[in-house]
Enzyme design. Structure first.
Site, PDB file in Angstrom:
ATOM      1  N   ASP A   1       0.910  -0.452   4.977  1.00  0.00           N
ATOM      2  CA  ASP A   1       2.333  -0.350   4.719  1.00  0.00           C
ATOM      3  C   ASP A   1       2.855  -1.785   4.539  1.00  0.00           C
ATOM      4  OD1 ASP A   1       4.891  -0.090   5.274  1.00  0.00           O
ATOM      5  OD2 ASP A   1       5.025   0.896   6.792  1.00  0.00           O
ATOM      6  N   HIS A   2       3.482  -1.854   3.278  1.00  0.00           N
ATOM      7  CA  HIS A   2       3.875  -3.250   2.728  1.00  0.00           C
ATOM      8  C   HIS A   2       4.966  -3.643   3.473  1.00  0.00           C
ATOM      9  CE1 HIS A   2       3.023  -6.769   0.537  1.00  0.00           C
ATOM     10  NE2 HIS A   2       3.016  -6.045  -0.618  1.00  0.00           N
ATOM     11  N   ARG A   3       5.600  -2.785   4.132  1.00  0.00           N
ATOM     12  CA  ARG A   3       7.124  -3.279   5.010  1.00  0.00           C
ATOM     13  C   ARG A   3       6.554  -4.097   6.077  1.00  0.00           C
ATOM     14  NH1 ARG A   3       9.642   2.237   6.931  1.00  0.00           N
ATOM     15  NH2 ARG A   3       7.488   2.486   7.314  1.00  0.00           N
TER      16      ARG A   3
END
Length: 479
Positions: free
Chosen positions: A449-451
């Site tokens: 998850d690139h968040r």
């Protein structure tokens, strides 16, 4: 002697319905307290339900395969010294006839206190109640609408406006639908099969349509060759074989679909890949299989990968985290509840091993063996399906080299393990000379998850896992 109704208990985990899979009893059977009477399937697992009373089975109120709301009666038991209960006093019956009870009566039903039974089952008050549906009172037709209706039903020789005809048709169909009475499971069954309940004439005095009547309607449509059930049930046949098979979306499949769609369209996925020389890991697996310390447990490359992941998480703890949208916080977990994606006859499930990072290799092997066996039997409890922190999916067992997996909701990353194959590999000796030799090679991919996981963190974590598989001895140094 009185007849008591056993209602579908609350399975927890926020679930509000379940499917009846197998009855363990039949009318006339004698049951004791805590005897298992039925097996149900929730969106997460198969559950066996015990009965809280001793007595004689009077009637099975729900047939196998039906979807039942929490709190609905499923079986009646004749119990000595008990007061008789009737289905009309249950929440299921109240929701079956929409608008049948006034608001004051619904308020009184809400005030009733639920009593827990002997084995700890029973819905928590207010946790699974659904808001009572209200139907608007039929509107009194105005003079203008009455004139329009008269025009529509007039002589066919008189030209009529198309808009007036359409309005009359819509109004008529709406009135017809408003009179349809059926229980929620029957409505769901009809909807899944594309049946218009307004086309069925109920046989019961109270006007409630039953599942049997829906099934009979479907049968009559097939026999007469009619197609008014729509695309959901129409299947042209060629050579006696159906061209389409339609399966209701429910249980594990429904839960998986919701979870995967939610994750794919909420978490911005990034996937990285790496090719790994697994030769030393495969040699380690062979030695462990012959080690008496591992007698009786299954030793596989997946076991070594699971241990390598736990070590890599210790070096990169931020990969083991989740995104809390409500609190606007990133939650780093100081434990590893390792999820193992498992394909079962019921669909894909992801049970997890609690505190996998605290286990030695033998304990991890036992936990994984137990997890897989329970999943194949369909007996994974809901507790094992929740609380995961990071997941492994093993597509290599199907001969697949790699994939781009979807992150399990509530986690930050998932590691995909491909097939181990013998392939040519360039090996450099101590003198710097390169030679091509056959090696055991696999591919790993990490979706994150690139968040909350940057490319740097994801790359370092994946590289650490690969390094541990190339040289398992590094685990002694990295700990």
């Amino acid at each position: 002697m009185g007849v008591k109704l056993f209602n579908l208990p609350d399975p927890g985990e926020g679930l509000v319905e379940a499917d009846v899979v197998t009855w363990k009893i039949k009318p006339g059977d004698t049951v004791k307290v805590n005897d298992v009477v039925v097996e149900i399937e929730t969106a997460k697992s198969l559950v066996e339900l015990p009965i809280p009373w001793a007595g004689t089975v009077v009637e099975l109120l729900v047939e196998e395969g039906a979807t039942v709301d929490v709190g609905s009666p499923i079986v009646s038991i004749e119990v000595e010294g008990a007061e008789s209960e009737t289905p009309s006093s249950t929440p299921a019956a109240d929701t079956a006839v929409q608008g049948a009870a006034p608001d004051s009566q619904a308020a009184k039903e809400d005030e009733k206190e639920r009593v827990a039974n002997l084995v700890g089952y029973g819905a928590v008050a207010g946790s699974t109640q659904r808001r009572a549906r209200r139907t608007a009172p039929p509107a009194t037709p105005s003079r203008k609408s009455a004139e329009l209706a008269g025009q529509v039903t007039g002589s066919a020789d008189t030209p009529q406006p198309k808009s007036a005809e359409l309005a009359g048709q819509v109004a008529g169909s709406a009135d017809k639908r408003g009179k349809v009475l059926a229980k929620p499971p029957v409505r769901k069954f009809a909807k899944d099969n594309g049946v218009d309940l307004s086309a069925i004439t109920p046989s019961r005095p109270d006007g409630v349509i039953t599942r049997a009547e829906v099934e009979a309607h479907l049968t009559s449509l097939v026999e007469t060759g009619r197609s008014d059930v729509g695309a959901a049930t129409s299947a042209e046949t060629r050579g006696g074989a159906e061209r389409e098979t339609r399966t209701p979306i429910k249980g594990v499949r429904k839960m998986t679909a919701q979870a995967m769609a939610g994750s794919a369209f909420t978490a911005p996925h990034v996937t990285e890949f790496i090719t790994v020389d697994m030769t030393r890991t495969m040699e380690l697996v062979d030695r462990l299989k012959a080690d008496r310390e591992f007698k009786g447990v299954k030793v596989t490359p997946l076991l070594v990968l699971a241990k390598a992941l736990c070590v890599a998480v210790k070096r990169n703890p931020e990969i083991n985290a989740s995104w809390d949208e409500t609190a606007q916080e990133i939650v780093v977990k100081h434990y590893v509840n390792l999820g193992i994606a498992a394909s079962t006859p019921r669909g894909l499930i992801v049970p997890n091993i609690k505190d996998a990072d605290r286990m030695n290799l033998r304990e991890l092997a036992e936990a994984m063996g137990s997890l897989v066996e329970t999943a194949r039997e369909g007996k994974t409890p809901p507790a094992d399906m929740s609380g995961g922190s990071i997941t492994i999916t093993n597509v290599g067992v199907f001969g697949v080299d790699n994939g781009t997996p979807i992150i399990n909701p509530g986690e930050a990353a998932i590691l995909c393990f491909g097939a181990v194959r013998k392939m040519p590999w360039v090996v450099t000796d101590a003198s710097g000379k390169d030679t091509i030799v056959p090696r055991q090679v696999t591919q790993l991919s990490l979706a994150f998850d690139h968040r909350l996981v940057d490319g740097d963190l994801g790359s370092r974590f994946l590289a650490d896992v690969a390094a541990l598989l190339e040289d398992p001895g590094k685990a002694l140094v990295w700990g």
